[in-house]
Design a protein around this motif. Structure first.
Motif, short mmCIF file in Angstrom:
data_model
loop_
_atom_site.label_atom_id
_atom_site.label_comp_id
_atom_site.label_asym_id
_atom_site.label_seq_id
_atom_site.Cartn_x
_atom_site.Cartn_y
_atom_site.Cartn_z
N CYS A 81 0.69 0.30 -12.45
CA CYS A 81 1.03 0.53 -11.05
C CYS A 81 -0.27 0.48 -10.25
N ALA A 82 -0.40 -0.56 -9.45
CA ALA A 82 -1.58 -0.72 -8.61
C ALA A 82 -1.29 -0.16 -7.23
N ALA A 83 -2.18 0.67 -6.74
CA ALA A 83 -1.99 1.32 -5.45
C ALA A 83 -3.11 0.96 -4.49
N SER A 84 -2.77 0.81 -3.25
CA SER A 84 -3.78 0.56 -2.21
C SER A 84 -4.29 1.89 -1.68
N LYS A 142 -9.98 1.92 -10.45
CA LYS A 142 -9.17 0.72 -10.28
C LYS A 142 -7.91 0.97 -9.45
N ASN A 143 -7.75 2.20 -8.96
CA ASN A 143 -6.54 2.55 -8.19
C ASN A 143 -5.27 2.20 -8.97
N THR A 144 -5.27 2.50 -10.24
CA THR A 144 -4.17 2.10 -11.09
C THR A 144 -3.72 3.25 -11.97
N PHE A 186 -6.92 7.16 -3.32
CA PHE A 186 -6.02 7.13 -4.47
C PHE A 186 -6.19 8.36 -5.35
N SER A 187 -7.41 8.78 -5.56
CA SER A 187 -7.66 9.88 -6.48
C SER A 187 -7.08 11.20 -5.98
N ASN A 188 -6.71 11.28 -4.70
CA ASN A 188 -6.14 12.50 -4.15
C ASN A 188 -4.65 12.62 -4.42
N TYR A 189 -4.02 11.52 -4.84
CA TYR A 189 -2.57 11.49 -4.95
C TYR A 189 -2.09 11.85 -6.35
#
Length: 116
Positions: free
Chosen positions: A22-25, A75-77, A29-32
């Protein structure tokens, strides 16, 4: 706004493995919290696994010991490694991003089919 896109679904025989990604923009990102959910035909959507920004994990009882959720914040993944798959794991798998209260951003889903 966060966009999430799942990949890695497919057809596999019972006992096999798949890894979903799952790739996120977004720069935060690390806060989610990131979660995986699934919806099987004729059933409600159900929780599969989640991971906090610091790596704490939670699993549904039905997948404990078989599935592993992980994330690479560089990698926001987020990943879902699925082993020892069963036909009852067949579903559309969704990735979601959110906070501690609710998941706000959802992907379109990726189909996982496990044949017996």
């Amino acid at each position: 706004q966060v966009h999430v896109v799942e990949s890695g679904g497919g057809l596999v025989q019972a006992g096999g493995s798949l890894r979903l990604s799952c790739a996120a923009s977004g720069r935060t990102f690390s806060n989610y919290y990131m979660g995986w959910f699934r919806r099987a035909p004729g059933r409600d959507r159900e929780f599969v696994a989640s991971i906090s920004g610091s790596g704490g994990t939670t699993y549904a009882d039905s997948v404990k010991g078989r599935f592993t959720i992980s994330r690479d914040n560089a990698k926001n993944t987020v990943y879902l490694q699925m082993n020892s798959l069963k036909p009852e794991d067949t579903a559309v798998y969704y990735c979601a991003a959110g906070g501690t209260v609710a998941y706000t951003y959802w992907g379109q889903g990726t189909q996982v089919t496990v044949s017996s």
